[in-house]
Design an enzyme around this catalytic site. Sequence first.
Site, PDB file in Angstrom:
ATOM      1  CB  CYS A 173      -2.095  -2.452   5.423  1.00  0.00           C
ATOM      2  SG  CYS A 173      -3.763  -1.775   5.243  1.00  0.00           S
TER       3      CYS A 173
ATOM      4  CG  ASP B 237      -1.928  -1.182   1.177  1.00  0.00           C
ATOM      5  OD1 ASP B 237      -1.900  -1.957   0.215  1.00  0.00           O
ATOM      6  OD2 ASP B 237      -2.715  -1.304   2.135  1.00  0.00           O
TER       7      ASP B 237
ATOM      8  CE  LYS C  15      -3.479  -4.314   1.348  1.00  0.00           C
ATOM      9  NZ  LYS C  15      -4.220  -3.528   2.299  1.00  0.00           N
TER      10      LYS C  15
HETATM   11  N1  TIU Z   1      -2.639   0.429   4.249  1.00  0.00           N
HETATM   12  C1  TIU Z   1      -3.065   0.734   5.466  1.00  0.00           C
HETATM   13  O1  TIU Z   1      -2.345   0.598   6.447  1.00  0.00           O
HETATM   14  N2  TIU Z   1      -4.355   1.277   5.576  1.00  0.00           N
HETATM   15  C2  TIU Z   1      -4.741   2.129   6.569  1.00  0.00           C
HETATM   16  O2  TIU Z   1      -5.889   2.536   6.611  1.00  0.00           O
HETATM   17  N3  TIU Z   1      -3.782   2.503   7.490  1.00  0.00           N
HETATM   18  C3  TIU Z   1      -3.911   3.416   8.481  1.00  0.00           C
HETATM   19  O3  TIU Z   1      -2.986   3.527   9.287  1.00  0.00           O
HETATM   20  N4  TIU Z   1      -4.995   4.173   8.550  1.00  0.00           N
END
Ligand code: TIU
Length: 234
Positions: A169, A31, A136
């Site tokens: 994530c 991500d 995802k």
């Molecule tokens: N990719 C991921 O970690 N999504 C989130 O929403 N992370 C946050 O820390 N908000």
Amino acid sequence: MPPTLPPTGRIEAEPDAIDVRWLATALLLIDMQRDFLEPGGFGETLGNDVSRLQTAVAPCAAMLAAARAVGLTIIHTREGHLPDLSDAPPAKVARGAPQLRIGDPGPMGRILIRGEAGHDIVPELYPAAGEIVIDKPGKGAFYATPLGTVLAQRGIDTLLVGGVTTEVCVNTTVREANDRGFRCIVLADCCASYFPQFHDAGLQMIKAQGGIFGWVSSSFAALAALAPARPTGA
Ligand code: TIU
């Protein structure tokens, strides 16, 4: 991978060094999207200081370059939803009190929606042709994705993990992977959080109790292990 490469390597890590077979190892970058790292995206709508995630970019870029040089399997993930939000649980969309909710129009397009500018990976880490990109809908990269099938098809048993955020994530994916029998080596400097204390705790939780969820290492250690495998000049 060039045939002259040594088939195995040893990566210094905590709680212990770990031996890997490079052909069974993938770099998994989680991500590293504009929605989390740049102003105006999902991360900022949640009230976060997105500049905190920048520290992970250069180490991830170094890992990406090394992985490309030796032909390691490379997988990028992106969190996001279909334009009609049919894969977005209402409980996720409604959560908290963000300035903009998932699907609302923002400066980088609709927040956390596939195909929008904010959903894409940051330019420094942009996937090259042939690299796997897994979209995802959840925090974990295995939930409702083909990741497990992709790894099985390639005979992957070990993941070098970087990305954001450490406790959300990255941790969710590592836990999912661990339960599925994969060995996760989390590269601490390749990960970042909006909350430094959660970054630290997230890493400690992985390596505690003899490596209850996996190993914690660094880009430096992984690059050192890869060095004998790198073609001259790479
Ligand atoms: N990719 C991921 O970690 N999504 C989130 O929403 N992370 C946050 O820390 N908000």
